[in-house]
Motif scaffolding. Structure first.
Motif, PDB file in Angstrom:
ATOM      1  N   TYR A 170      11.784  10.623 -15.030  1.00 48.24           N
ATOM      2  CA  TYR A 170      13.180  10.264 -14.789  1.00 48.24           C
ATOM      3  C   TYR A 170      14.115  11.009 -15.737  1.00 48.24           C
ATOM      4  O   TYR A 170      15.185  11.486 -15.354  1.00 48.24           O
ATOM      5  N   LEU A 171      13.708  11.104 -17.002  1.00 45.83           N
ATOM      6  CA  LEU A 171      14.547  11.739 -18.018  1.00 45.83           C
ATOM      7  C   LEU A 171      14.704  13.231 -17.752  1.00 45.83           C
ATOM      8  O   LEU A 171      15.813  13.772 -17.840  1.00 45.83           O
ATOM      9  N   VAL A 172      13.611  13.917 -17.426  1.00 44.83           N
ATOM     10  CA  VAL A 172      13.672  15.354 -17.158  1.00 44.83           C
ATOM     11  C   VAL A 172      14.601  15.637 -15.980  1.00 44.83           C
ATOM     12  O   VAL A 172      15.467  16.523 -16.036  1.00 44.83           O
ATOM     13  N   ASN A 173      14.452  14.885 -14.898  1.00 48.94           N
ATOM     14  CA  ASN A 173      15.298  15.076 -13.720  1.00 48.94           C
ATOM     15  C   ASN A 173      16.769  14.840 -14.050  1.00 48.94           C
ATOM     16  O   ASN A 173      17.651  15.589 -13.609  1.00 48.94           O
ATOM     17  N   THR A 174      17.048  13.810 -14.848  1.00 47.27           N
ATOM     18  CA  THR A 174      18.435  13.494 -15.203  1.00 47.27           C
ATOM     19  C   THR A 174      19.041  14.593 -16.070  1.00 47.27           C
ATOM     20  O   THR A 174      20.184  15.018 -15.842  1.00 47.27           O
ATOM     21  N   ILE A 175      18.304  15.073 -17.050  1.00 48.78           N
ATOM     22  CA  ILE A 175      18.831  16.124 -17.927  1.00 48.78           C
ATOM     23  C   ILE A 175      19.071  17.405 -17.136  1.00 48.78           C
ATOM     24  O   ILE A 175      20.083  18.093 -17.343  1.00 48.78           O
ATOM     25  N   GLU A 176      18.168  17.743 -16.217  1.00 51.23           N
ATOM     26  CA  GLU A 176      18.381  18.924 -15.375  1.00 51.23           C
ATOM     27  C   GLU A 176      19.687  18.803 -14.596  1.00 51.23           C
ATOM     28  O   GLU A 176      20.456  19.778 -14.482  1.00 51.23           O
ATOM     29  N   HIS A 177      19.951  17.625 -14.058  1.00 57.74           N
ATOM     30  CA  HIS A 177      21.196  17.405 -13.331  1.00 57.74           C
ATOM     31  C   HIS A 177      22.418  17.518 -14.242  1.00 57.74           C
ATOM     32  O   HIS A 177      23.417  18.152 -13.876  1.00 57.74           O
ATOM     33  N   ILE A 178      22.345  16.916 -15.420  1.00 53.77           N
ATOM     34  CA  ILE A 178      23.498  16.950 -16.317  1.00 53.77           C
ATOM     35  C   ILE A 178      23.779  18.380 -16.783  1.00 53.77           C
ATOM     36  O   ILE A 178      24.944  18.761 -16.984  1.00 53.77           O
ATOM     37  N   ILE A 179      22.742  19.200 -16.945  1.00 56.09           N
ATOM     38  CA  ILE A 179      22.949  20.605 -17.299  1.00 56.09           C
ATOM     39  C   ILE A 179      23.740  21.304 -16.195  1.00 56.09           C
ATOM     40  O   ILE A 179      24.690  22.052 -16.459  1.00 56.09           O
ATOM     41  N   ILE A 180      23.363  21.084 -14.935  1.00 61.51           N
ATOM     42  CA  ILE A 180      24.098  21.681 -13.817  1.00 61.51           C
ATOM     43  C   ILE A 180      25.531  21.193 -13.793  1.00 61.51           C
ATOM     44  O   ILE A 180      26.482  21.982 -13.623  1.00 61.51           O
ATOM     45  N   ILE A 181      25.729  19.893 -13.970  1.00 61.15           N
ATOM     46  CA  ILE A 181      27.082  19.333 -13.980  1.00 61.15           C
ATOM     47  C   ILE A 181      27.890  19.909 -15.138  1.00 61.15           C
ATOM     48  O   ILE A 181      29.086  20.215 -14.996  1.00 61.15           O
ATOM     49  N   HIS A 182      27.249  20.082 -16.281  1.00 62.34           N
ATOM     50  CA  HIS A 182      27.906  20.652 -17.458  1.00 62.34           C
ATOM     51  C   HIS A 182      28.408  22.069 -17.171  1.00 62.34           C
ATOM     52  O   HIS A 182      29.543  22.428 -17.521  1.00 62.34           O
ATOM     53  N   LEU A 183      27.582  22.876 -16.516  1.00 63.25           N
ATOM     54  CA  LEU A 183      27.963  24.245 -16.188  1.00 63.25           C
ATOM     55  C   LEU A 183      29.064  24.271 -15.122  1.00 63.25           C
ATOM     56  O   LEU A 183      29.985  25.098 -15.191  1.00 63.25           O
ATOM     57  N   ILE A 184      28.984  23.376 -14.146  1.00 63.34           N
ATOM     58  CA  ILE A 184      30.035  23.273 -13.138  1.00 63.34           C
ATOM     59  C   ILE A 184      31.367  22.922 -13.798  1.00 63.34           C
ATOM     60  O   ILE A 184      32.413  23.499 -13.484  1.00 63.34           O
ATOM     61  N   ARG A 185      31.321  21.984 -14.720  1.00 60.22           N
ATOM     62  CA  ARG A 185      32.546  21.571 -15.417  1.00 60.22           C
ATOM     63  C   ARG A 185      33.167  22.726 -16.189  1.00 60.22           C
ATOM     64  O   ARG A 185      34.395  22.922 -16.144  1.00 60.22           O
ATOM     65  N   GLN A 186      32.352  23.476 -16.902  1.00 57.72           N
ATOM     66  CA  GLN A 186      32.876  24.594 -17.688  1.00 57.72           C
ATOM     67  C   GLN A 186      33.498  25.655 -16.782  1.00 57.72           C
ATOM     68  O   GLN A 186      34.544  26.230 -17.117  1.00 57.72           O
ATOM     69  N   LEU A 187      32.875  25.919 -15.645  1.00 62.52           N
ATOM     70  CA  LEU A 187      33.441  26.888 -14.714  1.00 62.52           C
ATOM     71  C   LEU A 187      34.757  26.386 -14.130  1.00 62.52           C
ATOM     72  O   LEU A 187      35.705  27.168 -13.950  1.00 62.52           O
ATOM     73  N   LEU A 188      34.841  25.104 -13.826  1.00 64.53           N
ATOM     74  CA  LEU A 188      36.092  24.547 -13.313  1.00 64.53           C
ATOM     75  C   LEU A 188      37.221  24.690 -14.331  1.00 64.53           C
ATOM     76  O   LEU A 188      38.374  24.932 -13.961  1.00 64.53           O
ATOM     77  N   ASN A 189      36.886  24.550 -15.605  1.00 66.57           N
ATOM     78  CA  ASN A 189      37.905  24.620 -16.652  1.00 66.57           C
ATOM     79  C   ASN A 189      38.304  26.055 -16.999  1.00 66.57           C
ATOM     80  O   ASN A 189      39.429  26.291 -17.445  1.00 66.57           O
TER      81      ASN A 189
END
Length: 450
Positions: A248-267
């Motif tokens: 569960y933890l590995v899957n969640t961290i992988e998702h948050i990394i993608i979300i983190h990169l999406i956020r930085q690109l949006l900004n």
């Protein structure tokens, strides 16, 4: 389970070579075996109704690919106390330009400097106590695990100006909506309180979160970490350990990394976001205790699709859907995608009728699955994010279907069966082998702690 010989003074207790006949001849076991149901053989499966012809777009909007993957390995801290363990986790986000891959593909020989272009990777690491140990400043294994995860999110930035914990707050409280947020967006219902024995639910309000990303506990006066919304504390036991949280933890961290990169690109470069294909190893969903996160993920996907676009794909390498894809490989025509409906999934892949009122995995997934056979015959199980899950989806319900399939075909890799180049490469760069990585990490952990 047999006995082991700890001091090598006595022989191992081996299993009986004749006890199987008690199981085979048991009438209750025989009765149960006769009641087992399994899906019918693939030769009788009609595929034409769900098939979609692969039509590559005239122009490929994807200019870059970001692949995210993670892995972990166990380290036994004491040779004479093998149940005292911790786990080392490593995650990577691999970035490369489409044109760099095309140049390498055209080259007769691949030079080291060519491969260097394809290895622009950011790694983050996590050392997690998992059994019969704790942090010196914590009293229990559970609190040690929760604090370690919280500190991991707080300290890691992936070389950006914001941490992963700040991105988690941005994601959970829908801060990307700006002034269009409602009251529901600014709160989170935590089903169980990690600081109490009773585990009552507690409402976390964004306005109560301090600068350290913690909330006041209404029952104990302690502080609840923002990462406690993962609810991993529910599957941590002081005796059996915390190994049950790793998937569960590995899957969640992988998702948050993608979300983190999406956020930085949006900004920083919002126009670039629609030109990048994000590839996640595994299906698109949150599972187990973390399943509730699929709701804010679906909100984010809808917001991105409405505002501009998002190109995201989950590639599965194992499991029931991959096994089924292998079974139908001979009957599915090349250049064809199979959009899986609930009826198909529960008739031919999973042994169950499913919920008649809700789509498959609606409490965990935010995308639909597609089985794709490339023009060269490779089979892929691809998950694509959608605005809304449906029991009978069609290709019209899958945004960017043909674009993503075109890039899946272009990124094929012959290293493994049905492999994609970025997924195989990022896995090589972050995975931890049983030998020698595991033994080296065991020695490192034992020496560091002692």
């Amino acid at each position: 389970m047999g006995y082991n010989s700890k001091n090598n003074r006595r022989p191992f207790e081996t299993a009986s070579k004749a006890s199987h006949h008690h199981i085979i001849n048991d009438p209750e076991v025989k009765g149960l075996m006769e009641r087992i149901y399994q899906p019918p053989p693939v030769e009788n499966i009609p595929l034409t109704d769900l098939s979609v012809k692969f039509i590559p777009p005239d122009t490929n909007p994807v200019e870059a690919i970001i692949a995210v993957d993670g892995g972990y390995t166990e380290a036994i801290l004491e040779k004479n106390f093998p149940s005292r363990t911790m786990h080392f986790l490593q995650f990577g986000a691999l970035f490369f330009k489409q044109e760099d891959l095309e140049q390498v593909d055209k080259s007769a020989f691949i030079a080291p400097e060519d491969m260097a272009k394809l290895k622009k990777i950011s790694r983050i690491k996590l050392a997690l106590p998992t059994k019969n140990i704790r942090l010196k400043d914590e009293n229990t294994l559970k609190s040690s695990v929760l604090k370690t995860i919280f500190e991991f999110f707080t300290k890691n930035t992936l070389d950006e100006n914001k941490s992963l914990i700040d991105t988690l707050a941005w994601f959970v409280f829908r801060r990307y909506k700006g002034g269009q947020r409602n009251k529901e967006d600014k709160k989170w219902l935590l089903a169980t309180n990690p600081l109490t024995q009773d585990g009552n639910s507690v409402m976390l309000f964004e306005q109560d979160m301090d600068r350290q990303y913690t909330f006041p506990c209404p029952e104990t006066g302690g502080r609840i970490h923002l990462t406690d919304i993962f609810r991993l504390h529910e599957v941590i036991d002081e005796e059996t350990g915390a190994t049950g949280i790793l998937g569960y933890l590995v899957n969640t961290i992988e998702h948050i990394i993608i979300i983190h990169l999406i956020r930085q690109l949006l900004n920083t470069q919002p126009d670039i976001l629609k030109k990048i294909l994000f590839i996640k190893d595994g299906s698109l969903g949150f599972f187990g205790q973390t399943a509730g996160l699929h709701k804010p993920m679906r909100d984010l996907i809808n917001w991105l699709l409405n505002k501009q676009n998002i190109l995201l794909a989950g590639l599965e390498k194992s499991g029931a859907f991959v096994d089924h894809a292998c079974d139908i490989q001979k009957t599915l025509n090349p250049g064809t995608a199979l959009v899986l409906t609930d009826e198909y999934i529960y008739r031919y892949i999973l042994p169950g009728p499913g919920d008649p009122n809700t789509p498959y995995a609606s409490t965990s997934n935010y995308g639909h699955k597609v089985i794709f056979k490339t023009s060269s015959g490779q089979m892929h199980v691809v998950s694509l994010p959608v605005k809304e899950l449906k029991k009978t989806p069609t290709d019209k319900d899958l945004p960017n279907l043909q674009i993503i399939l075109a890039n899946v075909e272009a990124l094929h890799c012959d290293m493994y069966d049905s492999a994609l180049f970025p997924v195989a490469l990022v896995n090589k760069l972050v995975s931890l082998s049983a030998h020698p990585s595991q033994r080296i990490l065991q020695k490192f952990a034992s020496k560091s702690i002692n």
